[in-house]
Enzyme design. Structure first.
Site, PDB file in Angstrom:
ATOM      1  CE  LYS A   1      -3.977  -2.129  -8.177  1.00 45.06           C
ATOM      2  NZ  LYS A   1      -5.088  -2.263  -7.223  1.00 45.06           N
ATOM      3  CB  THR A   2       2.044  -3.697  -4.753  1.00 44.44           C
ATOM      4  OG1 THR A   2       1.522  -2.455  -5.213  1.00 44.44           O
ATOM      5  CG2 THR A   2       3.523  -3.532  -4.424  1.00 44.44           C
TER       6      THR A   2
ATOM      7  CD  GLU B   1       1.164  -2.300  -8.503  1.00 46.20           C
ATOM      8  OE1 GLU B   1       0.145  -1.649  -8.187  1.00 46.20           O
ATOM      9  OE2 GLU B   1       2.167  -2.397  -7.772  1.00 46.20           O
TER      10      GLU B   1
END
Length: 460
Positions: A122-123, A166
């Site tokens: 996600k990051t 996110e």
């Protein structure tokens, strides 16, 4: 639920304002003209930054921090009902929002709300998309779960058109969101202190996908098992990416790597070659992260030239295969990987990075995750030449199940690998200094504080 309207700024109090996510949301609201109050246990760089921007921050949490002019209070899961501020808010009957609910309410104020979800990646993917959008001068507002050097932190306050964030599945936080576009990178077993099993996790991701209406766009990994169960009957438009061109709208061919494991590949869109893409971050897993970012950027109107430029200039976020330095000819990398799939991806990346012997110092994160995925951890770590296991980082848990990092070490050794259970950081540092030689690659790995080992070795 209390609604946040950027056209009607009010007074918001954050219980625990100093966290990386809470402080970021507070900063966005400050820039939108809200009056922001907050409390936290200690003064930090983040709280001082907010104070400079005009927030009123109290240190120490007490009932007197809750004043008559507060319109709504925001809190995290770390705040318990016996917290004096929480109790005072309830006594006064002031509206309350969880951090996730606030984030969801904030999304309603943007034309496009892009949510990047998945068990891992996600990051990095959020950061990739941010770099692309900035290269295209789209002026996004961004909330990312790590420090992105390009934006000088984890928050970027931009215009009102585009919000990128996110979307974490833990405690079903993402079900409080209101996305117009979603990316689902992968769906794996994790956070088993909250979810019952993988089926429970898949059910939550299905509910997340259902939040998109007929105008929404879902970008999803075609490699996810039984994809139809997640996508069948959805109202939104579905775009796929993955390893197999025949079942993916976006895929990659002819993947090659430079001396530092950074990939160049031929981009395939609906099976047709659309030129090459070169990444500024290493690893095959990032090829597939980048495909999802490309798909999202194209849907947001970004030309391929600027997409390529953004991806090339994205060189990573803190704690994602981050080179910390070299000492005595040993290269030290730090990585946030704390799930078997993430470990496998990171170690596969390291195989393409210059080294003689690959060392991995792994600190498991939480007892429940370690117990549930014990064999998977051991299997993933076998890719390293030597593994050092630190004690489990407890985070929010108490060890009621009798699990130990030594359980992983024993499984690695039984499978023919080399593993050493060394509980303390001081002992690990001594062991590394005695055993690593010039040309070796050392990775500190985990979501806890294992980064301190490499930093101490480097004298940071």
């Amino acid at each position: 639920m209390y609604q946040i309207d950027f056209n009607k700024p009010e007074t918001i109090h954050f219980i625990g304002i100093g966290g990386i996510s809470m402080s970021g949301l507070a900063e966005i609201l400050l820039d939108e003209g809200f009056t922001v109050y907050g409390s936290d246990a200690h003064k930090t760089d983040l709280t001082e930054h907010l104070e400079k921007k005009g927030a009123r921050v109290n240190y120490g949490q007490r009932a007197s921090n809750i004043t008559d002019d507060i319109d709504v209070v925001v809190y995290t899961a770390a705040i318990h009902p016996d917290n004096p501020e929480f109790q005072e808010v309830q006594r006064r009957n002031i509206p309350m929002l969880t951090r996730a609910e606030l984030l969801g309410e904030m999304m309603r104020n943007y034309k496009h709300a892009v949510n990047i979800s998945g068990t891992h990646g996600k990051t990095t993917t959020t950061s990739m998309l941010t770099e692309i959008l900035m290269a295209a001068k789209k002026n996004p507002t961004v909330s990312v779960g790590g420090i992105l050097p390009t934006i000088g932190g984890n928050i970027r306050v931009g215009g009102s058109e585009l919000f990128v964030t996110e979307a974490c599945e833990y405690t079903n936080s993402f079900l409080s969101f209101f996305p117009t576009m979603e990316i689902i990178l992968n769906v794996e077993a994790d956070h088993l202190d909250f979810f019952k099993d993988l089926d429970d996790i898949r059910h939550s991701f299905r509910l997340f996908a259902e939040k998109l209406d007929e105008k929404g766009i879902l970008i999803i990994n075609s490699d996810i098992k039984d994809l139809e169960a997640l996508t069948g009957g959805l109202l939104c438009r579905i775009i796929t990416f993955g390893r197999e061109p025949e079942k993916s709208n976006y895929s990659a061919a002819d993947i090659t790597y430079d001396a530092y494991a950074k990939a160049t590949y031929t981009l395939l869109i609906d099976g047709k070659a659309e030129g090459t893409v070169t990444l500024g971050v290493p690893g095959e897993h990032n090829v597939y992260n980048s495909l999802s970012a490309i798909a999202a950027a194209r849907e947001l109107g970004v030309p391929m030239e600027q997409i390529r430029d953004g991806l090339l200039h994205f060189t990573g976020t803190n704690r994602r295969f981050e080179k910390k330095g070299e000492i005595g000819g040993v290269t030290i990398i730090d990585d946030y990987a704390h799930h078997p799939q993430e470990i496998a991806a990171t170690l596969a990346t390291a195989k393409n990075y210059p080294h003689k012997k690959l060392w991995c110092i792994f600190q498991p994160h939480t007892y429940t995750r370690t117990a549930a995925l014990l064999d998977d951890f051991a299997q993933a770590l076998l890719a390293a030449d030597e593994v050092v296991l630190a004690d489990i980082y407890a985070a929010r848990e108490i060890n009621t199940i009798g699990i130990s990092s030594n359980d992983i070490a024993e499984r690695i050794v039984n499978a023919g690998g080399k593993a050493h259970y060394i509980p303390s950081f001081d002992e690990i540092e001594t062991f590394i200094l005695e055993n690593c030689v010039p040309g070796d690659l050392l990775i500190t790995m985990g979501a806890g504080d294992i980064v301190k080992v490499g930093e101490k070795l480097l004298g940071m």
